[in-house]
Scaffold this motif. Structure first.
Motif, PDB file in Angstrom:
ATOM      1  N   MET A  17      25.603  26.706  -2.764  1.00 44.60           N
ATOM      2  CA  MET A  17      25.009  25.379  -2.788  1.00 44.60           C
ATOM      3  C   MET A  17      25.286  24.779  -4.172  1.00 44.60           C
ATOM      4  N   GLN A  19      28.182  23.973  -5.278  1.00 43.65           N
ATOM      5  CA  GLN A  19      29.398  24.547  -5.875  1.00 43.65           C
ATOM      6  C   GLN A  19      30.273  23.456  -6.474  1.00 43.65           C
ATOM      7  N   TYR A  27      35.259  18.494 -12.480  1.00 47.91           N
ATOM      8  CA  TYR A  27      34.330  17.527 -11.885  1.00 47.91           C
ATOM      9  C   TYR A  27      33.878  16.520 -12.950  1.00 47.91           C
ATOM     10  N   SER A  66      28.465  14.869  -1.314  1.00 48.49           N
ATOM     11  CA  SER A  66      27.705  13.671  -0.966  1.00 48.49           C
ATOM     12  C   SER A  66      26.314  13.872  -1.534  1.00 48.49           C
ATOM     13  N   GLY A  86      18.012  12.445 -10.987  1.00 46.11           N
ATOM     14  CA  GLY A  86      18.086  12.540  -9.528  1.00 46.11           C
ATOM     15  C   GLY A  86      17.842  11.187  -8.893  1.00 46.11           C
ATOM     16  N   THR A 150      11.736  16.347   2.611  1.00 44.07           N
ATOM     17  CA  THR A 150      12.323  16.255   1.266  1.00 44.07           C
ATOM     18  C   THR A 150      12.709  14.812   0.947  1.00 44.07           C
ATOM     19  N   PRO A 160      12.252  11.747  -8.361  1.00 47.20           N
ATOM     20  CA  PRO A 160      11.925  13.176  -8.391  1.00 47.20           C
ATOM     21  C   PRO A 160      10.520  13.415  -8.929  1.00 47.20           C
ATOM     22  N   HIS A 329      19.378  29.056  -4.608  1.00 44.57           N
ATOM     23  CA  HIS A 329      19.325  27.593  -4.705  1.00 44.57           C
ATOM     24  C   HIS A 329      20.641  27.172  -5.340  1.00 44.57           C
TER      25      HIS A 329
HETATM   26  O1  1CP Z   1      28.427  21.173  -3.934  1.00 47.08           O
HETATM   27  C1  1CP Z   1      27.481  20.686  -3.292  1.00 47.08           C
HETATM   28  O2  1CP Z   1      26.458  21.333  -2.995  1.00 47.08           O
HETATM   29  C2  1CP Z   1      27.697  19.311  -2.711  1.00 47.08           C
HETATM   30  C3  1CP Z   1      26.996  18.230  -2.943  1.00 47.08           C
HETATM   31  C4  1CP Z   1      25.515  17.948  -3.001  1.00 47.08           C
HETATM   32  C5  1CP Z   1      24.473  18.352  -2.160  1.00 47.08           C
HETATM   33  C6  1CP Z   1      24.530  19.368  -1.025  1.00 47.08           C
HETATM   34  C7  1CP Z   1      24.960  17.038  -3.930  1.00 47.08           C
HETATM   35  C8  1CP Z   1      25.693  16.358  -4.995  1.00 47.08           C
HETATM   36  N1  1CP Z   1      23.656  16.833  -3.607  1.00 47.08           N
HETATM   37  C9  1CP Z   1      23.320  17.645  -2.551  1.00 47.08           C
HETATM   38  C10 1CP Z   1      22.043  17.710  -1.847  1.00 47.08           C
HETATM   39  C11 1CP Z   1      20.803  17.340  -2.569  1.00 47.08           C
HETATM   40  N2  1CP Z   1      20.570  16.247  -3.354  1.00 47.08           N
HETATM   41  C12 1CP Z   1      19.593  18.064  -2.457  1.00 47.08           C
HETATM   42  C13 1CP Z   1      19.432  19.278  -1.615  1.00 47.08           C
HETATM   43  C14 1CP Z   1      19.956  20.475  -2.307  1.00 47.08           C
HETATM   44  C15 1CP Z   1      19.179  21.022  -3.483  1.00 47.08           C
HETATM   45  O3  1CP Z   1      17.989  21.291  -3.315  1.00 47.08           O
HETATM   46  O4  1CP Z   1      19.787  21.158  -4.540  1.00 47.08           O
HETATM   47  C16 1CP Z   1      18.626  17.419  -3.229  1.00 47.08           C
HETATM   48  C17 1CP Z   1      17.177  17.823  -3.424  1.00 47.08           C
HETATM   49  C18 1CP Z   1      19.253  16.274  -3.785  1.00 47.08           C
HETATM   50  C19 1CP Z   1      18.626  15.264  -4.654  1.00 47.08           C
HETATM   51  C20 1CP Z   1      19.316  15.243  -5.963  1.00 47.08           C
HETATM   52  N3  1CP Z   1      20.530  14.633  -6.152  1.00 47.08           N
HETATM   53  C21 1CP Z   1      18.929  15.842  -7.182  1.00 47.08           C
HETATM   54  C22 1CP Z   1      17.656  16.678  -7.409  1.00 47.08           C
HETATM   55  C23 1CP Z   1      16.616  15.937  -8.178  1.00 47.08           C
HETATM   56  C24 1CP Z   1      15.269  16.632  -8.209  1.00 47.08           C
HETATM   57  O5  1CP Z   1      14.352  16.156  -7.522  1.00 47.08           O
HETATM   58  O6  1CP Z   1      15.149  17.664  -8.898  1.00 47.08           O
HETATM   59  C25 1CP Z   1      19.918  15.552  -8.119  1.00 47.08           C
HETATM   60  C26 1CP Z   1      19.961  15.935  -9.570  1.00 47.08           C
HETATM   61  C27 1CP Z   1      20.931  14.795  -7.446  1.00 47.08           C
HETATM   62  C28 1CP Z   1      22.210  14.307  -7.980  1.00 47.08           C
HETATM   63  C29 1CP Z   1      23.397  15.068  -7.554  1.00 47.08           C
HETATM   64  N4  1CP Z   1      23.758  15.302  -6.246  1.00 47.08           N
HETATM   65  C30 1CP Z   1      24.942  15.977  -6.202  1.00 47.08           C
HETATM   66  C31 1CP Z   1      25.384  16.171  -7.552  1.00 47.08           C
HETATM   67  C32 1CP Z   1      26.665  16.847  -7.944  1.00 47.08           C
HETATM   68  C33 1CP Z   1      24.400  15.616  -8.382  1.00 47.08           C
HETATM   69  C34 1CP Z   1      24.415  15.576  -9.894  1.00 47.08           C
HETATM   70  C35 1CP Z   1      24.649  14.195 -10.400  1.00 47.08           C
HETATM   71  C36 1CP Z   1      25.982  13.847 -10.948  1.00 47.08           C
HETATM   72  O7  1CP Z   1      26.904  14.634 -11.092  1.00 47.08           O
HETATM   73  O8  1CP Z   1      26.116  12.656 -11.311  1.00 47.08           O
END
Ligand code: 1CP
Length: 358
Positions: A17, A19, A27, A66, A86, A150, A160, A329
């Protein structure tokens, strides 16, 4: 894919997850400018980022680049992903009136406006076919969506939070508004996952990252029905047989919820790092594939300790019909990419190292 369907391949497959993302210098280079949601909706960029960890780490699946809030952006909600924080919503849904207005938005807009998602998925599956031409079968693309609880945790709070108190409060304070909101989110999120599957994703994962904030009773009453509805939206596309798209249900801190989460129509249960996989399967009580569950902090440990933990988890995973190795996670953003690659090799070499004897 065979492991998700319940066979036990000779080599345990592995993906992680998160990755794709900040742990990779390639990236960070691609994402130096521009917003996160714009990146998700740029098919060339999203497919390239999805492929980066596949090329670098040799994982057995890609996860679509995504975010869980993308479908909410598609239906017109003003949301931004704040760097280092987030998802942040310009207009949180904190009152019953705000919720009543929001749930009138047609979830079909996800499909109608989701051309970029479709195009990113089909581009990605084509690229995966090319990088895995010598494997006999193409590397699968895992699509995903956020579970209604969620998503509601972000929407009601506006961003968040640590304890998701605003969402838990709404659940208790106004069960009718809560029901309407989560039922609507089930359609929006289910539509997002269905779109990815229709476009060519091989499997799907529902992320209920914050479900562990709920007591089992509240989870059963206030979260699980909407998660089932989201999964059913995808299941309706391929009910049974060879075309059945395997579905994974994952959450964090869900030790007390595993049996309930596993009662949905799924093929695999994702387990976080707090519950050993053998104990998790005892709690699940039915024949599913297990996915997990190395503590992400182990990516910062020495090689010997890390290898020992990976071997322990592989042993514990034998208590399920099949095991897909993953972290408990997401990959932390400052994890060393070499440690991730080392985990892949340890998992793949396990049989040769004497594990999984017939
Ligand atoms: O490689 C992968 O896993 C692919 C991409 C992916 C996925 C599956 C991203 C990209 N987001 C997610 C799902 C996601 N987004 C979840 C479920 C998974 C988990 O628990 O980690 C959640 C809760 C989010 C919400 C989210 N988006 C957060 C968490 C904030 C919090 O409440 O703590 C954050 C930091 C993001 C931004 C995000 N999404 C993805 C990336 C690479 C990033 C980082 C931002 C960036 O690079 O600009």
């Amino acid at each position: 894919m065979r492991a998700l369907r319940g066979e036990r391949p000779e080599i345990t497959p592995v993906w992680f997850m998160r990755q794709a993302g900040r742990s990779l210098p390639e990236y960070r280079a691609l994402r130096a400018t521009g917003g996160m949601i714009d990146a998700c909706l740029d098919p060339a960029l999203a497919s390239e980022i999805t492929l980066q960890p596949v090329r670098r780490h040799g994982v057995d699946a890609a996860i679509f680049f995504s975010d869980i809030v993308v479908p909410l952006a598609l239906v017109g909600m003003e949301v931004e992903i704040a760097p280092g924080r987030g998802p942040v919503f310009a207009r949180p849904l904190s009152t019953a009136a705000e919720i009543a207005r929001a749930v009138r938005i047609d979830p079909a807009l996800v499909r109608e406006r989701g051309e970029a998602v479709v195009s990113a998925v089909s581009r990605t599956t084509q690229m995966l076919g090319e990088v895995s031409a010598d494997r006999g079968e193409p590397l699968p693309l895992i699509g995903f969506a956020g579970a209604p609880f969620t998503l509601a945790a972000y929407l009601v709070e506006g961003g968040p939070s640590k304890d998701h108190l605003a969402a838990r409060r709404l659940l208790h304070d106004d069960p009718a508004a809560w029901h309407d909101l989560t039922a609507w989110l089930a359609e929006v999120s289910g539509e997002f996952l269905a779109l990815q599957v229709t476009a060519g994703a091989s499997a799907g994962q529902l992320f209920d990252s914050w479900a562990g904030a709920l007591a089992p009773h509240d989870y059963r009453e206030g979260a699980l029905p909407a998660s089932r509805a989201a999964l059913d939206r995808v299941r309706a596309l391929s009910p049974a047989g060879v075309g059945r798209v395997p579905l994974v249900h994952f959450g964090v801190g869900t030790g007390e919820l595993l049996a309930d989460m596993a009662s949905a129509d799924i093929d695999a249960i994702g387990v976080d790092y707090r519950v050993p996989l053998d104990e998790a399967m005892r709690r699940v009580g039915r024949d599913l594939t297990v996915q997990g569950n190395l503590d992400p902090a182990m990516l910062f440990a020495g090689e010997e300790a890390r290898t020992a933990q990976v071997h322990r988890i592989l042993e514990e995973g034998r208590h399920a019909r099949a095991h897909v190795f993953n972290l408990g996670h997401g990959v932390p953003k400052d994890a060393d990419p070499d440690a991730i690659g080392a985990v892949v090799r340890t998992v793949h070499d396990w049989r040769a190292a004497g594990g999984q004897q017939p």
